[in-house]
Design a protein around this motif. Structure first.
Motif, PDB file in Angstrom:
ATOM      1  N   SER A  41      35.907 -23.881  16.342  1.00 13.74           N
ATOM      2  CA  SER A  41      37.332 -23.880  15.981  1.00 13.74           C
ATOM      3  C   SER A  41      37.670 -24.932  14.943  1.00 13.74           C
ATOM      4  O   SER A  41      38.799 -25.437  14.905  1.00 13.74           O
ATOM      5  CB  SER A  41      38.184 -24.095  17.246  1.00 13.74           C
ATOM      6  N   ALA A  42      36.716 -25.267  14.074  1.00 10.34           N
ATOM      7  CA  ALA A  42      36.934 -26.349  13.119  1.00 10.34           C
ATOM      8  C   ALA A  42      38.144 -26.092  12.224  1.00 10.34           C
ATOM      9  O   ALA A  42      38.945 -27.000  11.958  1.00 10.34           O
ATOM     10  CB  ALA A  42      35.678 -26.562  12.277  1.00 10.34           C
ATOM     11  N   GLU A  43      38.307 -24.858  11.724  1.00  8.53           N
ATOM     12  CA  GLU A  43      39.427 -24.556  10.838  1.00  8.53           C
ATOM     13  C   GLU A  43      40.759 -24.709  11.559  1.00  8.53           C
ATOM     14  O   GLU A  43      41.749 -25.175  10.991  1.00  8.53           O
ATOM     15  CB  GLU A  43      39.288 -23.146  10.264  1.00  8.53           C
ATOM     16  N   TRP A  44      40.791 -24.339  12.824  1.00  8.09           N
ATOM     17  CA  TRP A  44      42.016 -24.514  13.607  1.00  8.09           C
ATOM     18  C   TRP A  44      42.340 -26.004  13.775  1.00  8.09           C
ATOM     19  O   TRP A  44      43.502 -26.396  13.692  1.00  8.09           O
ATOM     20  CB  TRP A  44      41.866 -23.851  14.967  1.00  8.09           C
ATOM     21  N   ARG A  84      55.392 -19.699  12.263  1.00  7.10           N
ATOM     22  CA  ARG A  84      55.633 -18.786  11.143  1.00  7.10           C
ATOM     23  C   ARG A  84      54.335 -18.185  10.617  1.00  7.10           C
ATOM     24  O   ARG A  84      54.329 -17.074  10.092  1.00  7.10           O
ATOM     25  CB  ARG A  84      56.349 -19.518  10.005  1.00  7.10           C
ATOM     26  N   GLN A  85      53.250 -18.911  10.785  1.00  7.75           N
ATOM     27  CA  GLN A  85      51.942 -18.381  10.373  1.00  7.75           C
ATOM     28  C   GLN A  85      51.318 -17.537  11.483  1.00  7.75           C
ATOM     29  O   GLN A  85      50.187 -17.082  11.364  1.00  7.75           O
ATOM     30  CB  GLN A  85      50.983 -19.531  10.017  1.00  7.75           C
ATOM     31  N   ARG A  86      52.075 -17.360  12.583  1.00 10.94           N
ATOM     32  CA  ARG A  86      51.622 -16.600  13.756  1.00 10.94           C
ATOM     33  C   ARG A  86      50.384 -17.220  14.400  1.00 10.94           C
ATOM     34  O   ARG A  86      49.522 -16.520  14.928  1.00 10.94           O
ATOM     35  CB  ARG A  86      51.363 -15.133  13.381  1.00 10.94           C
ATOM     36  N   LEU A  87      50.342 -18.523  14.359  1.00  9.80           N
ATOM     37  CA  LEU A  87      49.256 -19.275  14.992  1.00  9.80           C
ATOM     38  C   LEU A  87      49.857 -20.039  16.181  1.00  9.80           C
ATOM     39  O   LEU A  87      50.003 -21.264  16.162  1.00  9.80           O
ATOM     40  CB  LEU A  87      48.595 -20.218  13.989  1.00  9.80           C
ATOM     41  N   VAL A  88      50.202 -19.287  17.208  1.00  9.13           N
ATOM     42  CA  VAL A  88      50.955 -19.850  18.333  1.00  9.13           C
ATOM     43  C   VAL A  88      50.190 -20.947  19.071  1.00  9.13           C
ATOM     44  O   VAL A  88      50.789 -21.950  19.487  1.00  9.13           O
ATOM     45  CB  VAL A  88      51.402 -18.729  19.294  1.00  9.13           C
ATOM     46  N   PRO A  89      48.850 -20.830  19.293  1.00  4.04           N
ATOM     47  CA  PRO A  89      48.153 -21.956  19.938  1.00  4.04           C
ATOM     48  C   PRO A  89      48.341 -23.280  19.196  1.00  4.04           C
ATOM     49  O   PRO A  89      48.473 -24.331  19.831  1.00  4.04           O
ATOM     50  CB  PRO A  89      46.686 -21.506  19.926  1.00  4.04           C
ATOM     51  N   LEU A  90      48.395 -23.218  17.858  1.00  8.16           N
ATOM     52  CA  LEU A  90      48.639 -24.446  17.102  1.00  8.16           C
ATOM     53  C   LEU A  90      50.075 -24.919  17.291  1.00  8.16           C
ATOM     54  O   LEU A  90      50.330 -26.135  17.309  1.00  8.16           O
ATOM     55  CB  LEU A  90      48.360 -24.219  15.615  1.00  8.16           C
ATOM     56  N   PHE A 162      43.190 -21.880  27.939  1.00  4.87           N
ATOM     57  CA  PHE A 162      42.198 -22.956  28.040  1.00  4.87           C
ATOM     58  C   PHE A 162      41.831 -23.465  26.649  1.00  4.87           C
ATOM     59  O   PHE A 162      41.724 -24.677  26.424  1.00  4.87           O
ATOM     60  CB  PHE A 162      40.959 -22.418  28.762  1.00  4.87           C
ATOM     61  N   TRP A 163      41.647 -22.546  25.716  1.00  3.09           N
ATOM     62  CA  TRP A 163      41.302 -22.915  24.338  1.00  3.09           C
ATOM     63  C   TRP A 163      42.412 -23.745  23.697  1.00  3.09           C
ATOM     64  O   TRP A 163      42.148 -24.714  22.978  1.00  3.09           O
ATOM     65  CB  TRP A 163      41.048 -21.635  23.544  1.00  3.09           C
ATOM     66  N   THR A 164      43.672 -23.380  23.983  1.00  2.00           N
ATOM     67  CA  THR A 164      44.807 -24.144  23.452  1.00  2.00           C
ATOM     68  C   THR A 164      44.737 -25.594  23.916  1.00  2.00           C
ATOM     69  O   THR A 164      45.060 -26.522  23.162  1.00  2.00           O
ATOM     70  CB  THR A 164      46.132 -23.504  23.902  1.00  2.00           C
ATOM     71  N   ARG A 165      44.298 -25.822  25.155  1.00  2.00           N
ATOM     72  CA  ARG A 165      44.162 -27.187  25.661  1.00  2.00           C
ATOM     73  C   ARG A 165      43.146 -27.984  24.836  1.00  2.00           C
ATOM     74  O   ARG A 165      43.351 -29.178  24.554  1.00  2.00           O
ATOM     75  CB  ARG A 165      43.712 -27.158  27.128  1.00  2.00           C
ATOM     76  N   GLN A 630      48.557 -17.912  32.939  1.00  2.00           N
ATOM     77  CA  GLN A 630      48.681 -16.653  32.208  1.00  2.00           C
ATOM     78  C   GLN A 630      50.028 -16.520  31.514  1.00  2.00           C
ATOM     79  O   GLN A 630      50.169 -15.744  30.571  1.00  2.00           O
ATOM     80  CB  GLN A 630      48.452 -15.482  33.180  1.00  2.00           C
ATOM     81  N   GLN A 631      51.019 -17.297  31.946  1.00  2.00           N
ATOM     82  CA  GLN A 631      52.326 -17.313  31.296  1.00  2.00           C
ATOM     83  C   GLN A 631      52.433 -18.428  30.249  1.00  2.00           C
ATOM     84  O   GLN A 631      53.480 -18.601  29.642  1.00  2.00           O
ATOM     85  CB  GLN A 631      53.424 -17.515  32.351  1.00  2.00           C
ATOM     86  N   PHE A 632      51.357 -19.182  30.048  1.00  2.00           N
ATOM     87  CA  PHE A 632      51.335 -20.311  29.110  1.00  2.00           C
ATOM     88  C   PHE A 632      52.399 -21.354  29.480  1.00  2.00           C
ATOM     89  O   PHE A 632      53.043 -21.946  28.613  1.00  2.00           O
ATOM     90  CB  PHE A 632      51.512 -19.834  27.658  1.00  2.00           C
ATOM     91  N   ASN A 633      52.531 -21.586  30.767  1.00  2.00           N
ATOM     92  CA  ASN A 633      53.452 -22.608  31.260  1.00  2.00           C
ATOM     93  C   ASN A 633      52.672 -23.895  31.508  1.00  2.00           C
ATOM     94  O   ASN A 633      52.370 -24.266  32.644  1.00  2.00           O
ATOM     95  CB  ASN A 633      54.147 -22.119  32.536  1.00  2.00           C
ATOM     96  N   PHE A 634      52.322 -24.567  30.415  1.00  2.00           N
ATOM     97  CA  PHE A 634      51.464 -25.748  30.496  1.00  2.00           C
ATOM     98  C   PHE A 634      52.107 -26.866  31.315  1.00  2.00           C
ATOM     99  O   PHE A 634      51.438 -27.540  32.100  1.00  2.00           O
ATOM    100  CB  PHE A 634      51.151 -26.256  29.086  1.00  2.00           C
TER     101      PHE A 634
END
Length: 738
Positions: A41-44, A84-90, A162-165, A630-634
């Protein structure tokens, strides 16, 4: 504003010495990309670093840097740009890099949900020239391939969560390291200097060779030493296997502390893994195991990260730079060997706060050695096992389940999220257990009544060296008192109502008496059972969970000096605490009803049947963590995932050894990270309701954020049993006279 006048942070000097925003964004992008590379995930990571602080370009933030009192949510601007770039994990990672990972759409806490942050950030985004400081990517950043593997929709959601973490962790660590480098350039040098995995492996092999050489010739072929040699050889051989999930199932006393580390370092060297993370349930055995690791590979390469670590006592012989390096490595686990607690490790996996999550990216491409894995709390087992599966499948980790009583964590119909392809490290485990069977179990008769404490003490007292393990702290105090009334010898006591330093001293005294062959009677709660290295000829254990019974037996005839040690089981007049301990006793009673006492409790098949019975009685995701993920309620997950019930207890400084001097330091100079860590060995956790009652009555007080017993009530902490929460405090009048 021109790019050359946009700043990220200031100094006490003129603006010419301030950090340019462009320089900060570039530095964090480079670091975050490097941190994300181990999980494809280096680019992310680069984009997260490039965009995380674009909100600092707002005029009001620049005015804030120049001293104006203006509140600016600069992270929301970067989150809006990522959305806006549709990169919600970021967007999640950027929004939370100061305040913590938020929920997706609603919140029960102070951290606003991502949807609101994006909405407010979009207003600021339209007021800055984004093109100059953080242009959109030329092409859409591709997620790592492992996100495409899941066919089940809910599983894929959890993969992304998990990846978002991990993205969040990489960003937080990169941001803080760049801030540290700017504000204290010398700090970066302090973080350097750890030895390589290869050199640590060589050092460990040499250390083990010296230990073997030191064994007297007439003892080298004993059954215990023969098995230990076999366990070590199997660990070294299995290290060549491909990374993944492993089981290190061996009876207590089989030498797995060093053999497990040998597997981990050999495995890391052969497969280019970055570090070894040893996860241990209790601080009572962390210091014991960490001391062996430090003796083997050098204290300067082992980071201890747990509440019981005494910085002054355990790092006194290290130079200042090495001590600082070890201290800083607790922040992000950037060290070759990390020793921590189960609570700290697993809560880091599912936390939402930046400080806890910061170290997470450094877990990737590691060997994770889970010691005493049977102690994992059943109520959190599904998210824990799901997290371990993620680490082995997608983050380049090897997970080692080390225990004498293996729980049923492999993938089955009843455990669909279990670990896949768990490979045994040792060959012919049943034979190893047979060879190291050093005790004889004596079971109570079916239907036998409970034994009262007075009768039990009368039975135990004639034995000069004996360990008695009971259900509760109150039981331990009662039995210890009954024993003291029946013998003139010292009776020792161990429970969690004694601070960490006190427990360490008691264990030191126990080992001293046992080595000298002198009378040693110890009454303990089950905290003695999880790997504590003591060797009694006789153990009394109240009937409880089968895993606890086997662990207690591991403190009996540990070195095989007797033909057979004795483990006497009895029904206590009290019940285990509610929850898992009580259900564990029910599972044991069910096995006894089915088989009588004609079974060996350390048989792997018996243990497997026991855990299946226990898990059938438990809810394996009691807090509904998986649905929240699963609801992304971190934020919700971070609040709910607490292996020790959050908010129920509070730490209290007790008057033991140097505690009062260290408390005086805080009273004089104020709390600091270092001074608070120096207090940790002298803390006892008590119910908040009790502490509030004591504060109201003047028994305890709070100073500088630290609760402690008031001098007139220091007698509530005793050298023989620790804290006395059930006593009615009256106070010592002379202590109030100044």
């Amino acid at each position: 504003m021109p790019r050359e006048t946009l700043f990220a942070r200031t100094t006490e000097g003129p603006p010419s010495e301030w950090q340019l925003l462009a320089d900060h964004l570039h530095a964090v992008a480079v670091l975050a990309a490097r941190f994300c590379e181990p999980f494809q995930s280096a680019e992310w990571g680069r984009l997260a670093g490039r965009w995380h602080d674009i909100g600092k370009a707002l005029p009001e933030f620049q005015q804030r840097l120049r001293g104006q009192s203006i509140k600016v949510d600069h992270a929301a601007v970067g989150a809006a740009f990522a959305a806006r770039q549709r990169l919600v994990p970021l967007a999640f990672a950027i929004a939370g890099h100061h305040s913590g990972l938020p929920n997706r759409t609603d919140s029960q806490g102070e951290n606003r949900p991502l949807a609101q942050r994006i909405e407010s950030g979009a207003q600021g985004l339209d007021r800055i020239d984004i093109q100059d400081i953080a242009a959109p990517p030329e092409q859409t950043a591709k997620p790592p391939s492992f996100l495409e593997h899941a066919t089940d929709g809910n599983a894929r959601l959890r993969h992304v969560e998990f990846w978002t973490r991990f993205l969040f962790s990489a960003l937080v660590d990169a941001d803080r390291l760049d801030a540290e480098s700017f504000q204290s350039p010398e700090a970066g040098f302090a973080r350097q200097g750890f030895d390589s995995i290869v050199s640590l492996r060589e050092r460990l092999d040499a250390f083990i060779a010296r230990k073997v050489e030191a064994i007297p010739p007439d003892q080298r072929n004993s059954s215990v030493n023969t098995v230990r040699a076999r366990v070590l050889a199997d660990c070294r051989s299995a290290a060549a296997l491909a990374p993944g999930a492993f089981a290190l199932t061996a009876p207590t006393g089989a030498g797995t502390t060093l053999a497990g580390l040998a597997f981990a370092l050999h495995h890391a060297e052969l497969h280019d893994l970055r570090r070894v993370i040893v996860v241990i349930p209790y601080t009572s055995i962390i210091e014991q195991n960490a001391a062996q690791y430090e003796a083997a590979v050098g204290q300067s390469n082992v980071v201890q990260h747990h509440s019981g670590f005494d910085v002054d006592a355990q790092s006194a012989n290290l130079d200042l730079r090495t001590r600082e390096r070890l201290e800083r490595a607790t922040e992000n686990w950037d060290a070759p060997i990390v020793v921590t607690t189960s609570v700290r490790f697993f809560e880091s996996l599912f936390a939402s706060s930046p400080g806890q999550c910061r170290r997470l990216h450094n877990v990737s491409r590691s060997v994770i050695l889970l010691d005493e894995v049977q102690s994992l709390p059943p109520g959190f087992l599904l998210p824990i096992v799901d997290g371990l599966s993620e680490l082995t499948r997608n983050y380049g980790c090897s997970v080692v389940l080390s225990t004498a009583t293996p729980p049923s964590l492999a993938k089955t119909e009843s455990m669909p999220l279990g670990l896949e392809s768990v490979r045994p490290i040792l060959r012919d485990v049943p034979e190893i257990f047979r060879q190291l069977r050093r005790v004889q179990f004596e079971w109570p008769d079916p239907g036998a009544p409970a034994v009262d404490w007075s009768s039990l003490a009368q039975e135990i007292a004639p034995h000069h060296q004996v360990l008695a393990v009971v259900h509760t702290r109150a039981d331990a105090r009662r039995l210890a008192q009954e024993l003291r009334e029946r013998t003139n010898d010292e009776v020792l006591h161990l429970s969690a109502l004694m601070c960490g330093a006190h427990r360490s001293n008691v264990l030191g005294r126990v080992r001293e008496l046992l080595r000298a062959g002198r009378p040693c009677r110890l009454v303990s709660t089950q905290l003695i059972e999880a790997g504590v290295d003591v060797d009694f000829p006789l153990v009394y254990r109240c009937l409880g969970g089968m895993d606890s019974i086997v662990q207690a037996a591991g403190r009996c005839n540990r070195e095989g000096r007797l033909e057979k040690g004795r483990v006497v089981l009895f029904r206590a007049p009290s019940k285990p605490p509610p929850g898992t301990p009580r259900k564990a006793l029910e599972a044991t009673e069910a096995l006894m009803a089915r088989h009588g006492t004609a079974f060996v409790p350390d048989d792997v098949a018996v243990i497997d049947a026991y855990f299946r019975s226990l898990y059938f009685r438990e809810t394996l995701d009691a807090a509904n963590i998986q649905a929240e993920r699963q609801q992304f309620n971190f934020e919700n997950v971070g609040r709910l995932f607490h292996l020790i019930e959050d908010g129920y207890t509070q730490s209290l400084v007790v008057p033991y050894c140097d505690a009062l001097a260290r408390l005086a330091e805080i009273r004089t100079s104020g709390p600091s990270r270092a001074s608070m860590r120096r207090l940790q060995p002298y803390l006892v956790n008590i119910p908040k309701r009790l502490l509030e009652h004591w504060v109201q009555r003047g028994v305890a007080a709070q100073e500088q954020g630290v609760f402690h017993l008031v001098p007139g009530y220091h007698d509530l902490y005793r050298d023989d049993v620790g804290l006395l929460p059930d006593e009615s405090p009256s106070g010592d009048p002379e202590a109030f006279i100044t």
